[in-house]
Design an enzyme around this catalytic site. Sequence first.
Site, mmCIF file in Angstrom:
data_model
loop_
_atom_site.group_PDB
_atom_site.id
_atom_site.type_symbol
_atom_site.label_atom_id
_atom_site.label_comp_id
_atom_site.label_asym_id
_atom_site.label_seq_id
_atom_site.Cartn_x
_atom_site.Cartn_y
_atom_site.Cartn_z
ATOM 1 N N LYS A 167 0.826 -1.207 0.000
ATOM 2 C CA LYS A 167 0.000 0.000 0.000
ATOM 3 C C LYS A 167 0.859 1.256 0.000
ATOM 4 C CE LYS A 167 -4.137 -2.131 1.676
ATOM 5 N NZ LYS A 167 -5.118 -2.345 2.707
ATOM 6 N N LYS B 3 -4.438 -11.331 -4.765
ATOM 7 C CA LYS B 3 -5.478 -11.842 -3.876
ATOM 8 C C LYS B 3 -6.850 -11.237 -4.200
ATOM 9 C CE LYS B 3 -6.032 -9.976 0.219
ATOM 10 N NZ LYS B 3 -6.078 -9.521 1.608
ATOM 11 N N LYS C 72 -11.824 -7.411 -0.848
ATOM 12 C CA LYS C 72 -13.076 -6.651 -0.804
ATOM 13 C C LYS C 72 -12.869 -5.197 -1.189
ATOM 14 C CE LYS C 72 -13.382 -7.428 4.114
ATOM 15 N NZ LYS C 72 -12.101 -7.077 4.726
HETATM 16 P P1 TYM Z 1 -9.478 -9.165 6.145
HETATM 17 O O1 TYM Z 1 -10.659 -8.403 6.566
HETATM 18 O O2 TYM Z 1 -8.659 -8.665 5.016
HETATM 19 O O3 TYM Z 1 -9.884 -10.651 5.814
HETATM 20 C C1 TYM Z 1 -10.633 -11.420 6.735
HETATM 21 C C2 TYM Z 1 -10.246 -12.870 6.677
HETATM 22 O O4 TYM Z 1 -10.455 -13.375 5.352
HETATM 23 C C3 TYM Z 1 -9.239 -13.911 4.852
HETATM 24 N N1 TYM Z 1 -9.145 -13.581 3.437
HETATM 25 C C4 TYM Z 1 -8.907 -14.478 2.480
HETATM 26 N N2 TYM Z 1 -8.712 -15.805 2.524
HETATM 27 C C5 TYM Z 1 -8.504 -16.432 1.350
HETATM 28 N N3 TYM Z 1 -8.472 -15.806 0.151
HETATM 29 C C6 TYM Z 1 -8.668 -14.467 0.067
HETATM 30 N N4 TYM Z 1 -8.657 -13.866 -1.105
HETATM 31 C C7 TYM Z 1 -8.908 -13.746 1.263
HETATM 32 N N5 TYM Z 1 -9.142 -12.442 1.532
HETATM 33 C C8 TYM Z 1 -9.275 -12.369 2.865
HETATM 34 C C9 TYM Z 1 -8.132 -13.186 5.630
HETATM 35 O O5 TYM Z 1 -6.930 -13.935 5.637
HETATM 36 C C10 TYM Z 1 -8.752 -13.094 6.993
HETATM 37 O O6 TYM Z 1 -8.609 -14.290 7.710
HETATM 38 N N6 TYM Z 1 -6.481 -7.769 9.868
HETATM 39 C C11 TYM Z 1 -7.465 -8.726 9.442
HETATM 40 C C12 TYM Z 1 -8.707 -8.747 10.306
HETATM 41 C C13 TYM Z 1 -8.436 -8.952 11.752
HETATM 42 C C14 TYM Z 1 -8.181 -10.188 12.402
HETATM 43 C C15 TYM Z 1 -7.964 -9.850 13.772
HETATM 44 C C16 TYM Z 1 -8.121 -11.509 11.971
HETATM 45 C C17 TYM Z 1 -8.368 -7.958 12.667
HETATM 46 N N7 TYM Z 1 -8.088 -8.497 13.916
HETATM 47 C C18 TYM Z 1 -7.666 -10.828 14.715
HETATM 48 C C19 TYM Z 1 -7.841 -12.495 12.912
HETATM 49 C C20 TYM Z 1 -7.626 -12.156 14.278
HETATM 50 C C21 TYM Z 1 -7.878 -8.392 8.013
HETATM 51 O O7 TYM Z 1 -7.731 -7.294 7.546
HETATM 52 O O8 TYM Z 1 -8.528 -9.402 7.393
#
Ligand code: TYM
Length: 340
Positions: free
Chosen positions: A123, A208, A211
């Site tokens: 980013k 990847k 969203k």
């Molecule tokens: P985020 O919101 O980007 O994504 C949420 C979860 O979805 C998984 N994910 C994917 N898995 C497979 N293929 C993809 N294309 C894909 N896109 C997203 C992510 O790996 C994630 O598990 N920082 C984190 C959110 C968070 C979090 C936490 C997670 C905040 N605090 C504590 C676990 C524990 C995030 O931005 O995920």
Amino acid sequence: MVKKPKMKNKKERIVTGITATGKLTLGNYIGAIKNLIEYQNSNNYDIYMFVADLHALSLPIDPDELRKNIKEQLSLYIACGIDYKKTKLFKQSEIIGHSDIFYYLTVISNEGQLKRMTQYKDKAQKNANKTEQIPLGLLMYPILMAGDILIYNADGVIVGQDQKQHLELTRDLAERLLKKYKVDIKIPNPIIAKEGAKIMALKTPTKKMSKSDKDIGETIFLLDDEETIRKKIKTSLTDSENKVYYDIEKKPGVSNLITIYSSIKNISIKEASESLKDENYKNFKEIIANEIIKLLKPIQDKYFSLKEKDIDEAINYNKKEIQSTANEMIEKIKKGFGLN
Ligand code: TYM
């Protein structure tokens, strides 16, 4: 309000969350939600699942959009099968302590480690030619994430492959708390799905599925209607070979669709490739689109049947217990640091 049975809990604790920056995607479902539901339904774990709304603030976001995202996300969690009687469901900003632990972890973190995070580097690079400053939230948010996990003294964290680096930071910080400050805390392990831990973008299958992608054609959203799904899969990038087999390097697009199929069908990549190998690309894409539609239809039906009170009930059900778990860790850290 529904009354909750009291029970002693010695089960291993799992934590996970999704940032409220937009509509949930098939990547979120396959990489995190689906795995979580399997753990939930085994009844063997104490699971904490939240909407990471504080995380959504790490880049500028319109307040009304954020409010909408939070509601939609909570409803979708429930519609996907997350059961608030089995999984402690909450909104991150409603539990006091996340911002406190964020500060406590910030003072034991260092800039170098944060600047090495892939997501930050990506980013920051995209911003490099603009006059715009890189928001500090972007640099700091892995610490907020570490706090989300450590505040509940988690044994395991369900994440997709892209979050693995953040888990390493979390483990480092937990070790610092344990060794230097003698805080009684666990070093959490990542729990990553075997298949589908990284679903790729449809038209650019080397990045990847996300969203926040500016091109919505790259992403299947959980609330996409049938026609949109068919169109997105139809226009997804494959290659000119017209032969279905799994090869990430040579055929990233086809391999991504096979991964999606294997994940939805709960079969291995090998089994999926075997059952799809005789299809031409047109039929192959139709089969994939049908599977996605079959998966999402009941989720969407449930989503549209939910009322505001269902969401309130879900996030109030375990709130006291969640807060008390968080308080316990904050007290331990304060003691470790010499604040009390
Ligand atoms: P985020 O919101 O980007 O994504 C949420 C979860 O979805 C998984 N994910 C994917 N898995 C497979 N293929 C993809 N294309 C894909 N896109 C997203 C992510 O790996 C994630 O598990 N920082 C984190 C959110 C968070 C979090 C936490 C997670 C905040 N605090 C504590 C676990 C524990 C995030 O931005 O995920």
